[in-house]
Write an enzyme that holds these catalytic residues in place. Structure first.
Site, short mmCIF file in Angstrom:
data_model
loop_
_atom_site.label_atom_id
_atom_site.label_comp_id
_atom_site.label_asym_id
_atom_site.label_seq_id
_atom_site.Cartn_x
_atom_site.Cartn_y
_atom_site.Cartn_z
N ASP A 22 0.79 -1.22 0.06
CA ASP A 22 0.02 -0.04 0.17
C ASP A 22 0.91 1.11 0.03
O ASP A 22 2.15 0.98 0.20
CB ASP A 22 -0.77 -0.16 1.29
CG ASP A 22 -1.79 1.30 1.53
OD1 ASP A 22 -2.36 1.68 0.30
OD2 ASP A 22 -1.81 1.94 2.59
N ASP A 24 -0.10 5.10 1.12
CA ASP A 24 -0.27 6.19 2.29
C ASP A 24 -0.42 5.25 3.65
O ASP A 24 -1.24 4.38 3.78
CB ASP A 24 -1.47 6.78 2.01
CG ASP A 24 -1.65 7.72 0.76
OD1 ASP A 24 -0.46 8.11 0.45
OD2 ASP A 24 -2.76 7.53 0.04
#
Length: 194
Positions: A22, A24
């Protein structure tokens, strides 16, 4: 329950494994209630460069999968997002790391896109582009419930970044958890060495 290192050793991770990340909250600091819309707002988390440098020596492919509905909300353009990602990749490469490819979904939550995590669409896009990816030999690292559901939906190993108890994350959704990406990659390196 076996220690985390024992679990990592049991996975028998080799160069052929794929690391999905991922963005953020894993690579850069998440803006709570907002979005990174310009490179100046992109703040790398501590030890991320070291983590990605080390991960690049372990995994053949490192793929970022990220929901970016800030574009769908018209807070930024897709071109703005590409500029941010170019900035991110440049900085990572300057520090000896790599990102093989970035997949992102700009759809809004309510559009129920098959490409928006927790749906596994971005994983299937990656498999289409890189036919040697095997989800059974892939690890998804993320900091949200959606990331862990994405991993489960694509039949990958799931590694949570942060404290799963803080968000009451169900134990069946993740295999391992670490405070940050560097802690995880360091332990993978140890597991692979043995």
């Amino acid at each position: 329950m076996p220690a985390q290192l024992d679990i990592l050793i049991s996975w028998n991770i080799t160069r052929e494994w794929t690391l999905f990340l991922d963005r953020d909250g894993v690579i850069n600091r998440r803006i709570i209630g907002g979005y990174v819309v310009v490179p100046d707002q992109f703040e790398f988390l501590p030890n991320v460069f070291e983590a990605l440098n080390l991960a690049s020596s372990i995994f053949d492919k490192i793929i970022v999968v990220t929901n970016q509905q800030g574009v769908g909300k018209k807070l930024m353009t897709e071109q703005d997002l590409e500029v941010i990602h170019s900035y991110m990749i440049d900085k990572i490469e300057q520090h000896g790391g790599k990102i093989t490819k970035i997949y992102y979904c700009t759809h809004l939550v309510e559009e129920q896109s098959l490409y928006r995590k927790p749906e596994p669409g971005m994983a299937y896009r990656a498999k289409k582009d890189f036919r040697d990816i095997q989800f059974s030999r892939s690890i998804m690292v993320g900091d949200t419930k959606e990331d862990m559901q994405f991993a489960r939906n694509a039949k990958m190993k799931a590694v949570f970044i942060g404290n799963p108890h803080e968000i009451e994350l169900s134990r069946h959704l993740y295999d391992l958890y670490y405070p940050d990406l560097y802690s995880f990659v360091k332990e993978v390196k140890w597991a692979v060495k043995r």
